[in-house]
Design a protein around this motif. Structure first.
Motif, short mmCIF file in Angstrom:
data_model
loop_
_atom_site.label_atom_id
_atom_site.label_comp_id
_atom_site.label_asym_id
_atom_site.label_seq_id
_atom_site.Cartn_x
_atom_site.Cartn_y
_atom_site.Cartn_z
N VAL A 118 0.84 -1.19 0.00
CA VAL A 118 0.00 0.00 0.00
C VAL A 118 0.88 1.24 0.00
CG1 VAL A 118 -0.17 -0.03 2.53
CG2 VAL A 118 -1.88 1.22 1.20
N THR A 120 0.26 5.44 0.47
CA THR A 120 -0.72 6.45 0.84
C THR A 120 -0.24 7.84 0.46
OG1 THR A 120 -1.47 5.10 2.70
CG2 THR A 120 -2.04 7.44 2.75
N CYS A 160 -7.61 1.42 -5.87
CA CYS A 160 -7.52 2.66 -5.12
C CYS A 160 -8.49 2.65 -3.95
CB CYS A 160 -7.84 3.86 -6.02
SG CYS A 160 -6.62 4.18 -7.31
N GLU A 163 -8.35 7.09 2.57
CA GLU A 163 -8.28 6.96 4.02
C GLU A 163 -9.37 7.79 4.69
OE1 GLU A 163 -6.11 4.80 5.42
OE2 GLU A 163 -5.75 4.38 3.32
N SER A 172 -5.13 6.31 -1.36
CA SER A 172 -4.16 5.23 -1.23
C SER A 172 -4.22 4.33 -2.45
CB SER A 172 -4.44 4.39 0.03
OG SER A 172 -4.26 5.15 1.20
#
Length: 286
Positions: A118, A120, A160, A163, A172
């Motif tokens: 991941v 971010t 995608c 957050e 993210s």
């Protein structure tokens, strides 16, 4: 990011992307005017026109109409009617229920997947990006992402998400493993207002095969380290949450919570309680 532990009970997932992309609120309302023949007031009705993202044949449009009608009825709307209108479906119900009608057109494809990597808000990826997905992952533009068209792959994928505000917000990008549990393994989905979670949530009950697969998925996640100790909840190709898992969950249930209002939660539960639409459908003025 929400942690999951054995004492907390079923999976509690904090929504990781706004549901505006999933719930299209288009102001549309039609209403009768003038008195009825018997002098009583006419029924006030709301209506939306659902146009498919991809062209559908007559049989697919009839299937979509039936699914949209069942979804509308399952959220508690009354006097629901769905009819094929050219290349689209007209959905209507009694009352001023535009928002409820307009939130039912997502395809409704849900899967639970292991998180592999991941990144971010443009930061370097945490985790290992597999070579076959490296180019796709680098090309993701999650800041301006729109929901992907077409069905998601059963195997590993990139996706995608966004957050929650409590985690600082921001888009993210994810690398996800193959789907371990999918919507066909959900026996029941129910929306309710929980005082413990502080708002509306969707309670999922898995089938026997789904419960077994979910237990295996959470067992593997609990033994991992960041970010492989997370499970991604993917709806229509978008990561809506990716909670941490601290211990295996074998209860056969899960909960998706965070930021839902009543209309959003009931719409999501309706989508997960019916078969998937042939394609996503978008609401507009009939």
């Amino acid at each position: 990011m929400t942690s999951i532990n054995r004492t907390a009970g079923p999976l509690t997932a904090r929504t990781a992307t706004g549901l505006a992309a999933l719930l299209l609120a288009v102001p549309v309302m039609t209403a009768c005017s003038g008195p009825m023949v018997d002098g009583s007031a006419p029924e006030r009705r709301s209506a939306v026109l659902y146009t498919p993202d991809e062209p559908l044949n007559d049989a697919q449009l009839k299937l979509a109409a039936g699914l949209l009608q069942r979804r509308a009825e399952s959220v508690g709307l009354y006097h629901v009617a769905a009819e094929v209108a050219g290349p689209a479906v007209r959905l209507s119900a009694g009352g001023d229920v535009t928002k409820e009608l307009s939130g039912l057109g997502a395809r409704g494809a849900l899967s639970f997947r292991p998180v592999v990597a991941v990144a971010t808000a443009g930061a370097p990826a945490v985790g290992t990006v597999p070579d076959p997905l490296r180019q796709q992952f680098s090309a993701l533009d999650c800041a301006g992402a729109t929901p992907p068209a077409g069905p998601e792959p059963a195997g590993a994928m990139v996706a995608c998400g966004r957050e929650p505000a409590a985690a600082g917000g921001g888009a993210s990008a994810f690398v996800l493993g193959a789907a371990v549990v999918d919507g066909a393994q959900i026996a029941k989905a129910r929306a309710f207002d929980s005082p413990l979670s502080g708002g509306w949530q969707v309670d999922l009950t898995f089938t026997a095969s789904g419960a077994k697969a979910f237990g295996e998925l959470t067992t593997a996640a609990a033994a991992g380290t960041g970010p492989t100790n997370q499970v991604a909840v993917v709806l229509d190709g978008t990561v809506i949450s990716h909670p941490l898992v601290s211990s295996a969950i074998t209860t056969g249930t899960a909960q998706i919570t965070g930021g839902f209002d009543r209309a959003q939660a009931t719409a999501l539960a309706a989508q997960l309680s019916t078969d998937r639409l042939p394609t996503a459908m978008r609401a507009s003025t009939p």
